[in-house]
Write a protein that holds these residues in place. Structure first.
Motif, PDB file in Angstrom:
ATOM      1  N   ASP A  22      46.023  38.414  37.872  1.00  0.00           N
ATOM      2  CA  ASP A  22      45.582  37.763  39.097  1.00  0.00           C
ATOM      3  C   ASP A  22      43.679  37.752  39.684  1.00  0.00           C
ATOM      4  N   ASP A  23      43.200  36.760  39.426  1.00  0.00           N
ATOM      5  CA  ASP A  23      42.053  37.004  39.778  1.00  0.00           C
ATOM      6  C   ASP A  23      41.183  35.728  40.877  1.00  0.00           C
ATOM      7  N   LEU A  24      41.073  36.989  42.158  1.00  0.00           N
ATOM      8  CA  LEU A  24      40.238  36.120  42.737  1.00  0.00           C
ATOM      9  C   LEU A  24      38.761  36.595  42.887  1.00  0.00           C
ATOM     10  N   THR A  25      38.183  35.228  42.800  1.00  0.00           N
ATOM     11  CA  THR A  25      36.697  35.475  42.326  1.00  0.00           C
ATOM     12  C   THR A  25      35.571  34.396  43.742  1.00  0.00           C
ATOM     13  N   ILE A  48      21.442  32.239  41.315  1.00  0.00           N
ATOM     14  CA  ILE A  48      23.162  32.320  41.417  1.00  0.00           C
ATOM     15  C   ILE A  48      23.173  33.592  41.426  1.00  0.00           C
ATOM     16  N   HIS A  49      24.079  33.872  41.922  1.00  0.00           N
ATOM     17  CA  HIS A  49      24.887  35.574  41.520  1.00  0.00           C
ATOM     18  C   HIS A  49      25.508  35.489  40.358  1.00  0.00           C
ATOM     19  N   ALA A  50      26.333  36.225  39.863  1.00  0.00           N
ATOM     20  CA  ALA A  50      27.015  35.867  39.052  1.00  0.00           C
ATOM     21  C   ALA A  50      28.101  37.099  39.209  1.00  0.00           C
ATOM     22  N   ARG A  51      29.476  37.370  38.670  1.00  0.00           N
ATOM     23  CA  ARG A  51      30.929  37.793  38.490  1.00  0.00           C
ATOM     24  C   ARG A  51      31.257  38.072  40.474  1.00  0.00           C
ATOM     25  N   ASP A  52      31.412  39.145  40.857  1.00  0.00           N
ATOM     26  CA  ASP A  52      32.304  39.252  42.439  1.00  0.00           C
ATOM     27  C   ASP A  52      33.593  38.705  42.054  1.00  0.00           C
ATOM     28  N   HIS A  53      34.151  39.627  41.262  1.00  0.00           N
ATOM     29  CA  HIS A  53      35.970  39.337  41.075  1.00  0.00           C
ATOM     30  C   HIS A  53      36.729  40.505  40.831  1.00  0.00           C
ATOM     31  N   ARG A  54      37.728  40.279  41.816  1.00  0.00           N
ATOM     32  CA  ARG A  54      38.800  41.592  42.298  1.00  0.00           C
ATOM     33  C   ARG A  54      40.355  40.683  41.360  1.00  0.00           C
ATOM     34  N   HIS A  81      58.543  48.609  27.678  1.00  0.00           N
ATOM     35  CA  HIS A  81      58.998  50.231  27.470  1.00  0.00           C
ATOM     36  C   HIS A  81      57.577  50.642  28.443  1.00  0.00           C
ATOM     37  N   THR A  82      56.895  50.058  28.457  1.00  0.00           N
ATOM     38  CA  THR A  82      55.785  50.284  29.106  1.00  0.00           C
ATOM     39  C   THR A  82      55.013  49.747  29.781  1.00  0.00           C
ATOM     40  N   VAL A  83      54.707  50.002  31.378  1.00  0.00           N
ATOM     41  CA  VAL A  83      54.042  48.920  32.364  1.00  0.00           C
ATOM     42  C   VAL A  83      52.185  49.321  32.274  1.00  0.00           C
ATOM     43  N   VAL A  84      51.618  49.471  31.946  1.00  0.00           N
ATOM     44  CA  VAL A  84      50.069  50.218  32.546  1.00  0.00           C
ATOM     45  C   VAL A  84      49.308  48.588  33.938  1.00  0.00           C
ATOM     46  N   SER A  85      48.927  49.378  34.597  1.00  0.00           N
ATOM     47  CA  SER A  85      47.861  47.819  35.583  1.00  0.00           C
ATOM     48  C   SER A  85      47.078  48.754  35.785  1.00  0.00           C
ATOM     49  N   GLY A  86      46.389  47.995  36.928  1.00  0.00           N
ATOM     50  CA  GLY A  86      45.430  48.537  37.544  1.00  0.00           C
ATOM     51  C   GLY A  86      44.898  47.510  38.767  1.00  0.00           C
ATOM     52  N   ASP A  87      43.890  47.835  39.971  1.00  0.00           N
ATOM     53  CA  ASP A  87      43.331  46.683  40.831  1.00  0.00           C
ATOM     54  C   ASP A  87      41.737  46.984  40.187  1.00  0.00           C
ATOM     55  N   PHE A  88      41.069  46.045  39.919  1.00  0.00           N
ATOM     56  CA  PHE A  88      39.333  45.974  39.136  1.00  0.00           C
ATOM     57  C   PHE A  88      38.903  45.421  40.437  1.00  0.00           C
ATOM     58  N   ARG A  96      51.821  37.381  23.692  1.00  0.00           N
ATOM     59  CA  ARG A  96      51.831  35.789  22.938  1.00  0.00           C
ATOM     60  C   ARG A  96      52.305  35.881  24.861  1.00  0.00           C
ATOM     61  N   HIS A  97      53.314  36.596  25.463  1.00  0.00           N
ATOM     62  CA  HIS A  97      53.463  36.419  26.927  1.00  0.00           C
ATOM     63  C   HIS A  97      52.766  36.317  27.980  1.00  0.00           C
ATOM     64  N   TYR A  98      52.010  35.541  28.802  1.00  0.00           N
ATOM     65  CA  TYR A  98      50.749  35.775  29.679  1.00  0.00           C
ATOM     66  C   TYR A  98      50.138  35.189  30.549  1.00  0.00           C
ATOM     67  N   SER A  99      50.862  35.213  31.476  1.00  0.00           N
ATOM     68  CA  SER A  99      50.774  34.719  33.494  1.00  0.00           C
ATOM     69  C   SER A  99      49.200  34.691  33.831  1.00  0.00           C
ATOM     70  N   GLY A 100      48.268  33.987  33.940  1.00  0.00           N
ATOM     71  CA  GLY A 100      46.853  34.162  34.379  1.00  0.00           C
ATOM     72  C   GLY A 100      47.059  32.978  35.937  1.00  0.00           C
ATOM     73  N   ASN A 101      46.019  33.992  36.890  1.00  0.00           N
ATOM     74  CA  ASN A 101      46.194  32.947  38.162  1.00  0.00           C
ATOM     75  C   ASN A 101      45.431  33.228  38.825  1.00  0.00           C
ATOM     76  N   LEU A 102      44.295  32.574  39.004  1.00  0.00           N
ATOM     77  CA  LEU A 102      42.813  31.745  39.358  1.00  0.00           C
ATOM     78  C   LEU A 102      43.073  31.238  40.763  1.00  0.00           C
ATOM     79  N   ARG A 103      42.005  32.239  41.491  1.00  0.00           N
ATOM     80  CA  ARG A 103      41.810  31.751  43.218  1.00  0.00           C
ATOM     81  C   ARG A 103      39.997  31.549  43.315  1.00  0.00           C
TER      82      ARG A 103
END
Ligand SMILES: Cc1cc2nc3c(=O)[nH]c(=O)nc-3n(C[C@H](O)[C@H](O)[C@H](O)COP(=O)(O)OP(=O)(O)OC[C@H]3O[C@@H](n4cnc5c(N)ncnc54)[C@H](O)[C@@H]3O)c2cc1C
Lengths: 799, 292
Positions: A327-330, A302-308, A193-200, A360-367
């Motif tokens: 979609d996570d790019l780190t 070591i540094h930490a985080r750094d994700h898009r 019904h509704t889709v929300v999104s963001g670039d974090f 229950r529906h999930y799609s995750g992509n990590l690079r």
């Protein structure tokens, strides 16, 4: 304060003299407050100790064409100048991969760079001299010629075909990729019904421990014995590393970590400068000490985080979250860290997304990509703030889009009490979580309706306030299959040896370690309760491979849950031993006796029969008075690893109340609340302080902390004046309360708590800022939310 | 982070210090509170061969009212002294307001007025204050004593009118008059941090309007900057409405200031904060009225 939904199961520790659940003061607090701590730099240095300093690469990416150390070697007080190639002759280089992260790649990493430098701050040449100042004087005489190479700094650009390669032998800058699929996310989005999104975007952090990395190595060539005092979380892991990489029998390597001034995950990785220090000691047969200073901590810890992260959430008309696509790019810097790898952060981030909710529906992509920056790896709340930040931001957006109050929207979507045990779409097993109780409790604690009323009222006066929530789950008490399963020689079990000493005191040697968080207090509480003695009569020994049994030590919020359970099991065994002995002496069945406050008492009447001190005296000094054939067993030893579930998940919710100055972009934190469930609370004071400390780090992420790099890969703010750590003046009051759902996989029922505060705080603060900015049509999806970013979001700055 | 080797002498008098500086030409530096110099030395950004410590020259720590109703503040006055002094509070409230924004208690206990001015950090509070107050800087050197107006003292980032071998001994300024008012404000990310943008202001007030004002902005350039056009707009007799004056002043500010970009903050951000600060500080001055 404890409040119970279901009654906490009865426990052998619910005894009259139990210390469990009591805010007993830490036995080491007085010592630390009086400045009597014994950190690595306080260790009385062995005769002839040398001090190490390192010349570091000024470039993010370059070839080393020439090194001239002649003048440095001749400088006053200098005993040794070493290059990477020379260290390699005594110390085997390493590669930060583990087999359970399929496809994870990294390059060979040398203690000191050989021919090729890949980040600004990478150590290149080491000097050992009579003083640190002399070593630094000698550094200034070393000449290194570099041929600069184009640096790779932007994580997106790192994957472009035309990007320079950091490790040409790998063929690309991709370190690791992972896809996690469950259900049919695409279909769910089609039906949404509704889709929300963001670039974090999540900034890079530096851990900034109070005590910097420190190591004092003393190699004795006559026996080929190596003693290393080190500020580390994991003495046994380091013992194994030094033995294998320096070619020494493990039994010849002794690692001691007395007081450690904070670690946050930063002090369980292998650092080239530390290994080089130890190698220099082996080369020289002399003690060598290295204490990192702040200027080298910033580019070399070591540094930490750094994700898009690009993420979407699908919502049905009734407000039900149905799916997420993430979609996570780190960017992990120049290498995958050794020996735990830099894949864990991304792996956890991508699997924790949406974790508290029913979708229950999930799609995750990590690079995971390499960059010419400091190595990024595990740091407090590994991956959690990313997953929580993304999920909770989308949840707020979805609630607004559907027109529901954010708390109400969460209630509709959080996993309900009847689903447990529950396996999440990404494969995590939740034994039992208490989301709804936590939400209810938080709502009361913060007086949510009153805050909303205040918000409306303040707005009429031009005062802009916001309220933000973040529900979180936390991975704690990792089970047997964590690192060892991937081939790392890192143990997931802990060991404890408890002894009744001749004085009647209890000596507790345990493999978990103290980093300032109060582990020793917790272990003393459990040992005292399990055996039946006063806490003052327990002496806890940690952080010494020659004095404690082999075990995993401190990481992944495991100390209380795993180490504590180990002490409990051992304590019960010692108590049984002592009761058996007392029974023989008193000619009574041991079942009719108990130990309380250091006394053997009649079970039925509580009457004192004999003191433990007297029992010890007889056992140690007058065994001749015991009946023939009786051997007093005054020591018990046990090992323990959690079985039955991969992790003991905890949960909770945080709320933040902020005031945003929309003219300047400055944020004032008014209040912060946390309700969390770490199972059985052993020491409320310590648990609350763990939460508060964690929240402060999360606030650092939300508002202050960020390693700024130039396009050339130069760290621009590597000092404490420029890198903004959260400070007391800016911190709000942090109110903490608990729900207690003990894990049934252990008798103690304790789950971890060390990372919960950090997991959710940043998301709550960012949501509060966005709640405040909502009437202005502005939204931020980047941390830290600096005043400038806020003004930009408000459209008040051109360009 | 260890300094390069250096020698150290404790000066017995100002003239002793001047002599030591002269004898050691380029290689000698005055050390006062050491809060900035020691850091620079530890970073090896500064490697003097000789430190001349003026810390025991107690008379440089005096705060006195001179015969001509000026306040004389010795160079060794600690930041903490400024904060605690009743004379400062009564006679130059701007310094009192500003000093609590300088660093943290431990640093204020050691850092000195003279050190702060000589160090001339563009983000420092005190240089802007002495400019706003039109103070004079009193200097002793190999060629004798001289006095430099504060408005000519700051010449660049960490650069001042102090010549080689000169020692800053005191600052003098007029005590606040009944019809005067001062204002201070800054934006810093954390309590005690150097400012992103700051403003020290001093003016005269009559009938609820400013009749004269000096606006010294800091952290917006290589030295504190007097915003003359904005100041003129604030006292413009042709504009009777204070809100309109302020609006004009905010607009004029972009002609006065040209802040730099740096990793922590863009020029546009600094400019915007300067405008916000101008409104707030002036608003506060008008609200409080004369004498504070
Ligand atoms: C963590 C931290 C935060 C800080 N934050 C702020 C802040 O927010 N705002 C701010 O304004 N300052 C800040 N400071 C700087 C502090 O105010 C310093 O004390 C001050 O800038 C220098 O004073 P000092 O007496 O310590 O000088 P020193 O460090 O001793 O000397 C500084 C320089 O001045 C020269 N010098 C000193 N005295 C004289 C003299 N009488 N004549 C000639 N030359 C002299 C020295 O040779 C040297 O070059 C901070 C410092 C620290 C360590």
């Amino acid at each position: 304060m404890m409040s119970d939904r279901a009654p906490v199961p009865p426990l052998a520790l619910d005894r009259p003299n139990s210390y469990i659940g009591r805010s007993v003061p830490r036995p080491n607090a007085r010592r630390l407050v009086q400045g009597r701590g014994h950190y690595t730099d306080d260790v009385a240095a062995p005769a002839g100790v040398l001090h190490a300093a390192f010349l570091r690469s000024p470039y993010a990416h370059a070839r080393i064409t020439h090194i001239d150390v002649a003048a440095a070697k001749a400088a006053p007080g200098v005993a040794l100048v070493v290059t990477g190639a020379e260290i390699d002759q005594v110390c085997e280089p390493w590669v930060g991969v583990l087999s359970h992260f399929k496809g994870l790649r990294s390059a060979t990493q040398h203690a000191l760079a050989v021919d090729h430098v890949v980040w600004q701050g990478e150590p290149v040449v080491g000097v050992a001299a009579l003083t640190r100042a002399m070593a630094e004087d000698a550094l200034s005489l070393i000449e290194i010629a570099y041929a600069e190479l184009p640096p790779v700094t932007d994580p997106d650009a790192a994957l472009l075909p035309e990007s320079p390669l950091i490790h040409p032998e790998l063929g690309s800058n991709l370190a690791f990729a992972l896809t996690v699929e469950s259900g049919d996310a695409e279909a769910a989005f089609r039906d949404a019904h509704t889709v929300v999104s963001g670039d974090f975007r999540f900034g890079r952090h530096s851990p900034v421990t109070l005590e910097a990395r420190s190591v004092l190595a003393d190699f004795n060539p006559s026996e080929r014995r190596l003693t290393v005092h080190q500020s580390t979380q994991t003495p046994y892991q380091m013992q194994d590393i030094y033995a294998r990489h320096l070619g020494l029998p493990q039994a010849n390597v002794h690692v001691i970590a007395k007081d450690v001034g904070g670690s946050f995950g930063m002090k369980l990785h292998v650092y080239g400068d530390e290994v080089a220090t130890v190698a220099m000691s082996v080369i020289l047969g002399r003690a060598v000490k290295f204490i990192a200073d702040r200027l080298e901590s910033f580019p070399s810890d070591i540094h930490a985080r750094d994700h898009r992260v690009r993420a979407r959430m699908a919502v049905a008309a009734d407000g039900e979250i149905t799916a997420m696509i993430v979609d996570d790019l780190t960017g992990v810097g120049a290498f995958s860290a050794y020996p735990r790898t830099s894949a864990v952060e991304g792996n956890q981030a991508i699997r924790l997304m949406g974790g508290p909710y029913k979708l229950r529906h999930y799609s995750g992509n990590l690079r995971v990509v390499f960059q010419n920056k400091a190595v990024m790896s595990q740091y407090r709340a590994v991956g959690h703030p990313i997953a929580c930040g993304v999920t909770e931001a989308l949840v707020d957006q979805a609630a607004a889009a559907i027109g529901l109050d954010p708390l109400e929207f969460r209630r509709r979507n959080l996993l309900t009490d009847d689903v447990y045990p529950y396996t999440s779409p990404t494969g995590y097993l939740f034994e039992r979580l208490s989301h709804h109780q936590c939400v209810d409790k938080l709502e009361r604690l913060m007086d949510y309706p009153a805050l909303r009323a205040d918000q409306a009222e303040a707005r009429t006066k031009g005062v802009v306030r916001g309220i933000g929530f973040a529900v979180f789950i936390e991975i704690t008490n990792p089970g047997p299959a964590f690192y060892g399963v991937g081939g790392a020689r890192i143990t997931a079990q802990d060991g404890c040896v408890l002894t009744l000493e001749p004085s009647g005191n209890i000596r507790c040697a345990v493999s978990v370690t103290e980093q300032g968080q109060g582990t020793e207090a917790i272990m003393a509480q459990i040992a005292a309760s399990a055996v039946g003695v006063r806490i003052e009569d327990v002496r806890v020994i940690t952080g010494d491979t020659a004095a404690t049994p082999y075990g995993g030590a401190t990481w992944a919020s495991r100390g209380a849950g795993i180490g504590g359970e180990t002490v409990l099991i051992t304590g019960k065994a010692l108590r049984a031993n002592l009761l058996r002995l007392a029974g023989i002496l008193l000619q009574m069945p041991p079942d009719n006796l108990d130990i309380s406050d250091g006394l053997i008492v009649d079970n039925a009447t509580g009457r004192e029969r004999i003191t433990l001190q007297e029992l010890a005296r007889i056992a140690y000094y007058r065994p001749d008075t015991l009946p023939q054939g009786v051997q007093a067993e005054l020591t018990a030893a046990h090992h323990h690893v959690p079985r039955g579930q991969p992790f003991a998940f905890t949960n909770g919710i945080q709320a933040s109340h902020v005031e945003v100055d929309v003219e300047s972009g400055f944020v004032r934190l008014l209040n912060h609340w946390v309700v969390e469930d770490c199972g059985r609370v052993i020491n409320p004071l310590l648990v609350d302080e763990q939460i508060r400390g964690g929240v402060v780090q999360g606030i650092g992420a939300a508002l202050f902390e960020e390693c700024l790099y130039s396009e050339q890969g130069q760290l621009l703010n590597g000092t404490l004046a420029d890198y903004l750590v959260p400070m007391a003046s800016e911190m709000p009051d942090i109110h903490v309360d608990h729900v207690s759902t003990p894990t049934l996989h252990s008798e103690l029922g304790a789950k971890g708590v060390g990372e919960a505060g950090t997991a959710g705080a940043a998301a709550a603060v960012l949501n509060a800022i966005n709640d405040a900015l909502q009437p202005f049509g502005a939204r931020l999806s980047q941390m830290p939310a600096t005043p400038e970013r806020i003004l930009r979001a408000l459209g008040k700055l051109a360009g | 982070m260890k300094p390069a080797p250096f020698d150290y002498v404790r000066a017995e008098s100002v003239h002793h210090a001047v002599r030591l500086l002269a004898e050691n030409k380029d290689g000698a530096r005055i050390i006062a509170g050491g809060q900035s110099l020691m850091t620079a030395m530890n970073f090896r950004m500064s490697s003097p061969a000789l430190l001349v410590d003026i810390g025991e020259l107690e008379h440089l720590r005096d705060i006195t009212l001179t015969a001509d109703a000026r306040l004389r503040i010795g160079a060794l006055t600690r930041h903490a002294d400024l904060d605690a002094s009743p004379d400062i509070a009564a006679h130059t409230p701007l310094l009192r307001k500003a000093i609590r924004h300088v660093a943290h208690t431990a640093i204020r206990n050691r850092g000195t007025f003279g050190g702060s001015l000589s160090h001339a950090d563009p983000a420092s509070e005190l240089p802007a204050c002495v400019m706003a107050l039109d103070a004079t800087i009193h200097i002793v050197g190999p060629d004798g004593d001289r006095v430099v107006p504060a408005r000519h003292f700051f010449t660049g980032v960490h650069e001042t009118a102090l010549g080689a071998g000169e020692v800053l001994v005191a600052v003098e300024l007029d005590v606040i008059k009944a019809d005067e008012v001062s204002g201070f404000g800054e934006f810093a990310r954390r309590q005690g941090d150097y400012a992103m943008v700051g403003l020290a202001a001093h003016g005269r007030i009559a009938a609820g309007l400013l009749t004269a004002v000096d606006l010294a902005f800091f952290a917006v350039g290589s030295t504190p900057i007097l915003a003359r056009r904005a100041a003129a707009a604030l006292v413009d007799p042709a504009t009777p409405d204070p809100a309109q004056r302020l609006q004009r002043a905010r607009e004029a500010l972009s002609l006065d200031l040209d802040p730099p970009d740096d990793p922590q903050s863009s020029a546009a951000m600094r400019m915007e904060l300067a405008r916000v600060l101008l409104g707030r500080v002036v608003g506060d001055m008008l609200a409080r009225g004369a004498g504070a």
